[in-house]
Design an enzyme around this catalytic site. Structure first.
Site, PDB file in Angstrom:
ATOM      1  N   ASP A 188       0.833  -1.208   0.000  1.00  0.00           N
ATOM      2  CA  ASP A 188       0.000   0.000   0.000  1.00  0.00           C
ATOM      3  C   ASP A 188       0.871   1.263   0.000  1.00  0.00           C
ATOM      4  OD1 ASP A 188       0.925  -0.250   2.579  1.00  0.00           O
ATOM      5  OD2 ASP A 188      -1.023  -0.048   3.548  1.00  0.00           O
ATOM      6  N   SER A 189       2.205   1.075   0.102  1.00  0.00           N
ATOM      7  CA  SER A 189       3.134   2.191  -0.089  1.00  0.00           C
ATOM      8  C   SER A 189       3.002   2.754  -1.507  1.00  0.00           C
ATOM      9  CB  SER A 189       4.574   1.743   0.186  1.00  0.00           C
ATOM     10  OG  SER A 189       4.873   0.556  -0.523  1.00  0.00           O
ATOM     11  N   ASP A 226      -1.277  -5.929  -0.500  1.00  0.00           N
ATOM     12  CA  ASP A 226      -1.675  -5.367   0.801  1.00  0.00           C
ATOM     13  C   ASP A 226      -3.178  -5.123   0.869  1.00  0.00           C
ATOM     14  OD1 ASP A 226       0.299  -5.076   2.716  1.00  0.00           O
ATOM     15  OD2 ASP A 226       1.097  -3.238   1.826  1.00  0.00           O
ATOM     16  N   LYS A 252      -1.588  -9.338   2.462  1.00  0.00           N
ATOM     17  CA  LYS A 252      -0.890  -8.957   3.701  1.00  0.00           C
ATOM     18  C   LYS A 252      -1.795  -8.036   4.516  1.00  0.00           C
ATOM     19  CE  LYS A 252       2.943  -6.219   3.693  1.00  0.00           C
ATOM     20  NZ  LYS A 252       2.466  -4.997   4.392  1.00  0.00           N
ATOM     21  N   GLU A 269       8.579  -4.809  10.776  1.00  0.00           N
ATOM     22  CA  GLU A 269       9.074  -3.515  10.295  1.00  0.00           C
ATOM     23  C   GLU A 269       9.572  -2.658  11.457  1.00  0.00           C
ATOM     24  OE1 GLU A 269       6.511  -1.501   7.532  1.00  0.00           O
ATOM     25  OE2 GLU A 269       7.708   0.334   7.587  1.00  0.00           O
TER      26      GLU A 269
HETATM   27  O1  KIV Z   1       3.571  -1.275   1.632  1.00  0.00           O
HETATM   28  C1  KIV Z   1       4.765  -1.619   1.799  1.00  0.00           C
HETATM   29  O2  KIV Z   1       5.664  -1.205   1.075  1.00  0.00           O
HETATM   30  C2  KIV Z   1       5.060  -2.525   2.901  1.00  0.00           C
HETATM   31  C3  KIV Z   1       6.495  -2.863   3.151  1.00  0.00           C
HETATM   32  C4  KIV Z   1       7.177  -1.726   3.796  1.00  0.00           C
HETATM   33  C5  KIV Z   1       6.647  -4.106   3.938  1.00  0.00           C
HETATM   34  O3  KIV Z   1       4.178  -2.958   3.573  1.00  0.00           O
END
Ligand code: KIV
Length: 263
Positions: free
Chosen positions: A43-44, A82, A111, A180
């Site tokens: 979700d980043s 995510d 996730k 994390e």
């Molecule tokens: O969304 C993301 O990039 C993440 C990673 C930092 C594990 O969840």
């Protein structure tokens, strides 16, 4: 393509699991030909691709679109998507429908951040055939509740809570767990205690694997320099230098030439 069984086998063999985020078709096609074990449509994406300040702006439809693009480009890779902010907080039915849409978009697993309030739902998803990766420590969807992007589990009580959550997630059926930004001694303890593999980011060298945001690893974000990050390329510089050459050549009439023109 790897499966969740490979994740467990890797841990047993002491072989590190490698993971990178990926949000688009072009990078997915490149990474599909690489040795990377698994791709995370994180979700980043809301920050890295859409320019929002936090991951809170990711939506289920945003995650579906990017998962579809990555699945088209990387058909040989195990893809984790995510569950975005609040998609697990609107009742079981909404969570199942959202997870189902991500799986139909091409994810092989989803996730979920955090354990509190998620355990029954994770068990239900796993029993419904949807592999779930957990995520503890600094959980960016709770950034405001945590008071900022701080290292988690620094004192005995919070460290113990993270360990308890990790055990609960394993019991609920998670096949692996992202850790994390926690102290390396805590991630070592969790990794040694759990049967499922841990995948670290800012969690030191003792996890079963490692994940980084692709654009950070490639050095595309010059201003982002946390301690945990290693940049394996300086792509923002090479992009700028290529753009400079292009602009200069077009302005000087050196591109396009006959070589790039049709008869
Ligand atoms: O969304 C993301 O990039 C993440 C990673 C930092 C594990 O969840």
């Amino acid at each position: 393509m790897k499966t969740i069984l490979d994740f467990l086998a890797f841990k047993k063999k002491n072989q590190k699991i490698t993971m990178l985020t990926c949000y688009d078709y072009t990078f997915a096609k490149i990474l599909n030909t690489s040795e990377i074990d698994t791709l995370l449509v994180g979700d980043s994406v809301a920050q890295v691709i859409h320019g929002y300040p936090t991951t809170l702006h990711a939506t289920v439809s945003m995650m579906i679109l990017h998962t579809q693009a990555v699945a088209k480009g990387a058909p040989d890779k195990f893809i984790v998507a995510d569950m975005p902010f609040l998609s697990t907080r609107k009742g079981l039915r909404h969570a199942v429908e959202s997870a189902g849409e991500l799986m139909k978009a091409g994810a092989n697993a989803i996730k979920i951040e955090g354990a509190a309030g998620h355990l029954k739902m994770i068990r239900h998803l796993v029993d419904s055939g949807i592999p779930v990766m957990g995520h503890l420590g600094l959980t960016p969807q709770s950034i405001h509740q945590l008071g900022g992007p701080k290292i988690q589990g620094r004192d005995e009580i919070t460290a113990d809570n993270i360990l308890k959550d990790a055990l609960a997630l394993e019991k609920a059926g998670c096949f692996s767990l992202v850790l994390e930004c926690i102290p390396e001694i805590l991630s070592q303890k969790i990794t040694e205690t759990l049967k499922i593999p841990t995948i670290g980011i800012g969690a030191g060298p003792h996890t079963s694997g490692q994940v980084l945001v692709l654009q950070d690893m490639l050095g595309l974000n010059g201003a982002f320099n946390p301690k945990f990050l290693k940049k394996y390329a300086q792509e923002s510089q090479s992009t700028l230098s290529a753009t400079h050459s292009y602009v200069s050549e077009v302005r000087a009439g050196r591109f396009p030439t006959k070589e790039h023109s049709y008869e």
